[in-house]
Design a protein around this motif. Structure first.
Motif, PDB file in Angstrom:
ATOM      1  N   LEU A  37      -3.902  16.907   4.775  1.00 14.63           N
ATOM      2  CA  LEU A  37      -3.513  16.809   3.359  1.00 14.63           C
ATOM      3  C   LEU A  37      -2.754  15.533   2.982  1.00 14.63           C
ATOM      4  CD1 LEU A  37      -4.188  18.864   1.106  1.00 14.63           C
ATOM      5  CD2 LEU A  37      -1.779  19.505   1.165  1.00 14.63           C
ATOM      6  N   PRO A  38      -1.899  14.970   3.868  1.00 10.77           N
ATOM      7  CA  PRO A  38      -1.177  13.751   3.464  1.00 10.77           C
ATOM      8  C   PRO A  38      -2.093  12.627   2.970  1.00 10.77           C
ATOM      9  CG  PRO A  38      -0.149  14.672   5.407  1.00 10.77           C
ATOM     10  CD  PRO A  38      -1.393  15.490   5.161  1.00 10.77           C
ATOM     11  N   ASP A  39      -3.340  12.577   3.431  1.00 13.19           N
ATOM     12  CA  ASP A  39      -4.232  11.495   2.980  1.00 13.19           C
ATOM     13  C   ASP A  39      -4.757  11.710   1.569  1.00 13.19           C
ATOM     14  OD1 ASP A  39      -4.099   9.562   4.890  1.00 13.19           O
ATOM     15  OD2 ASP A  39      -5.733  10.356   6.110  1.00 13.19           O
ATOM     16  N   ILE A  40      -4.290  12.761   0.899  1.00 15.51           N
ATOM     17  CA  ILE A  40      -4.672  12.962  -0.508  1.00 15.51           C
ATOM     18  C   ILE A  40      -4.211  11.757  -1.338  1.00 15.51           C
ATOM     19  CG2 ILE A  40      -2.578  14.212  -1.233  1.00 15.51           C
ATOM     20  CD1 ILE A  40      -5.239  16.046  -2.414  1.00 15.51           C
ATOM     21  N   ASP A  41      -3.211  11.042  -0.822  1.00 12.68           N
ATOM     22  CA  ASP A  41      -2.711   9.876  -1.569  1.00 12.68           C
ATOM     23  C   ASP A  41      -3.726   8.729  -1.609  1.00 12.68           C
ATOM     24  OD1 ASP A  41      -2.548   8.824   0.966  1.00 12.68           O
ATOM     25  OD2 ASP A  41      -0.350   8.698   1.009  1.00 12.68           O
ATOM     26  N   ALA A  42      -4.761   8.787  -0.767  1.00  6.49           N
ATOM     27  CA  ALA A  42      -5.795   7.740  -0.806  1.00  6.49           C
ATOM     28  C   ALA A  42      -6.520   7.770  -2.157  1.00  6.49           C
ATOM     29  CB  ALA A  42      -6.781   7.927   0.347  1.00  6.49           C
ATOM     30  N   LEU A  43      -6.521   8.954  -2.801  1.00  3.13           N
ATOM     31  CA  LEU A  43      -7.142   9.054  -4.134  1.00  3.13           C
ATOM     32  C   LEU A  43      -6.433   8.135  -5.123  1.00  3.13           C
ATOM     33  CD1 LEU A  43      -7.628  12.923  -4.459  1.00  3.13           C
ATOM     34  CD2 LEU A  43      -9.392  11.200  -4.023  1.00  3.13           C
ATOM     35  N   GLY A  44      -5.134   7.933  -4.893  1.00  2.00           N
ATOM     36  CA  GLY A  44      -4.351   7.078  -5.775  1.00  2.00           C
ATOM     37  C   GLY A  44      -4.871   5.646  -5.814  1.00  2.00           C
ATOM     38  N   LEU A  45      -5.468   5.203  -4.706  1.00  3.54           N
ATOM     39  CA  LEU A  45      -6.009   3.841  -4.670  1.00  3.54           C
ATOM     40  C   LEU A  45      -7.095   3.683  -5.727  1.00  3.54           C
ATOM     41  CD1 LEU A  45      -6.198   3.305  -0.790  1.00  3.54           C
ATOM     42  CD2 LEU A  45      -4.579   2.260  -2.382  1.00  3.54           C
ATOM     43  N   TRP A  46      -7.889   4.749  -5.932  1.00  7.29           N
ATOM     44  CA  TRP A  46      -8.954   4.709  -6.941  1.00  7.29           C
ATOM     45  C   TRP A  46      -8.389   4.905  -8.351  1.00  7.29           C
ATOM     46  CZ3 TRP A  46     -10.168   6.333  -2.021  1.00  7.29           C
ATOM     47  CH2 TRP A  46     -11.253   5.673  -1.438  1.00  7.29           C
ATOM     48  N   GLY A  48      -5.604   3.519  -9.290  1.00 10.88           N
ATOM     49  CA  GLY A  48      -4.843   2.321  -9.634  1.00 10.88           C
ATOM     50  C   GLY A  48      -3.396   2.340  -9.163  1.00 10.88           C
ATOM     51  N   ILE A  49      -3.002   3.336  -8.325  1.00 12.88           N
ATOM     52  CA  ILE A  49      -1.630   3.343  -7.794  1.00 12.88           C
ATOM     53  C   ILE A  49      -1.579   2.351  -6.629  1.00 12.88           C
ATOM     54  CG2 ILE A  49       0.184   4.739  -6.711  1.00 12.88           C
ATOM     55  CD1 ILE A  49      -1.063   7.196  -8.093  1.00 12.88           C
ATOM     56  N   PRO A  50      -0.724   1.329  -6.699  1.00  8.24           N
ATOM     57  CA  PRO A  50      -0.695   0.328  -5.625  1.00  8.24           C
ATOM     58  C   PRO A  50      -0.302   0.941  -4.280  1.00  8.24           C
ATOM     59  CG  PRO A  50       0.567  -0.416  -7.537  1.00  8.24           C
ATOM     60  CD  PRO A  50       0.231   1.026  -7.764  1.00  8.24           C
ATOM     61  N   TYR A  51      -0.842   0.391  -3.217  1.00  9.78           N
ATOM     62  CA  TYR A  51      -0.586   0.863  -1.844  1.00  9.78           C
ATOM     63  C   TYR A  51       0.916   0.977  -1.588  1.00  9.78           C
ATOM     64  CZ  TYR A  51      -1.934   1.126   3.179  1.00  9.78           C
ATOM     65  OH  TYR A  51      -2.165   1.516   4.467  1.00  9.78           O
ATOM     66  N   HIS A  57      -0.609   4.930  -0.977  1.00 14.26           N
ATOM     67  CA  HIS A  57      -1.076   5.391   0.334  1.00 14.26           C
ATOM     68  C   HIS A  57       0.010   5.181   1.392  1.00 14.26           C
ATOM     69  CE1 HIS A  57      -3.769   6.650   3.365  1.00 14.26           C
ATOM     70  NE2 HIS A  57      -3.986   5.467   3.891  1.00 14.26           N
ATOM     71  N   ARG A  58       0.212   6.187   2.230  1.00  7.99           N
ATOM     72  CA  ARG A  58       1.246   6.198   3.280  1.00  7.99           C
ATOM     73  C   ARG A  58       2.660   6.250   2.701  1.00  7.99           C
ATOM     74  NH1 ARG A  58      -0.876   2.152   8.104  1.00  7.99           N
ATOM     75  NH2 ARG A  58      -2.461   3.543   8.917  1.00  7.99           N
ATOM     76  N   GLY A  59       2.760   6.686   1.438  1.00  6.66           N
ATOM     77  CA  GLY A  59       4.063   6.842   0.797  1.00  6.66           C
ATOM     78  C   GLY A  59       4.561   8.272   0.955  1.00  6.66           C
TER      79      GLY A  59
END
Ligand SMILES: [Zn+2]
Length: 176
Positions: A37-46, A48-51, A57-59
């Motif tokens: 589940l933690p990798d759900i933040d990869a959706l943020g890259l699409w 527009g949430i900066p890495y 991602h990895r936040g």
């Protein structure tokens, strides 16, 4: 990140080590979910949430406080399903926290915000031995992707399986 597949190694190893009586299939399924589940933040890259953003991602979703929250929520569900809450919390916490720790051993990307939301400082562990996985799943079907899977086999699957079998053997000796 490591590939989502390899994040399953720790909950599967826990299931082997503790046995099906302690980690029945329903609890194992929750543990597998906590580990990926933690990798759900990869959706943020699409989106527009900066890495490097606290929710990038990895936040936050890779942090230890998030792992505790996820394990807590999973334990509430596990208790309703009739699983021992203490065992459930331990299994779910180790599964969730293992995600950030494994990512922190990869050799690419930004580090992990282990203490988010209190600090967005990104860190790696001293041993960055795991080849970082490409963010595009299709890139795994390439020479580089094969190298990533081989690296994860060596540094994630083999140690997890080794520890699981060792614990299993020790449990067998103790119960004799
Ligand atoms: Zn990750």
């Amino acid at each position: 990140m490591a590939t989502p597949l390899s994040h399953l190694a720790v909950p599967l190893a826990l299931t082997v080590a503790l046995g099906g009586d302690s980690v029945p299939p329903g609890l194992m399924a929750l543990a597998l979910a906590c580990a990926v589940l933690p990798d759900i933040d990869a959706l943020g890259l699409w989106l527009g949430i900066p890495y490097e953003h606290p929710f990038g991602h990895r936040g936050f979703t890779h942090s230890l406080p998030f792992a505790v929250m996820l394990a807590g929520a999973g334990t509430l569900l596990a208790s309703r399903l009739g699983f021992d809450p203490l065992t459930a919390f331990g299994v779910l916490l180790v599964s969730a926290a293992s995600h950030g720790l494994i990512d922190a051993m990869t050799n690419g990307g930004l580090g992990i915000a282990f203490f988010s939301p209190f600090s967005n400082r990104r860190s790696f562990l001293p041993w960055r031995v795991i080849e970082v996985s490409p963010l595009r799943p299709s890139a795994l079907f390439s020479r580089r992707g094969f190298g990533v899977l081989r690296s994860e086999m060596r540094w994630v699957w083999m140690p997890s399986l080794g520890v699981a079998l060792l614990v299993l053997a020790l449990r067998g000796l103790i119960s004799r």
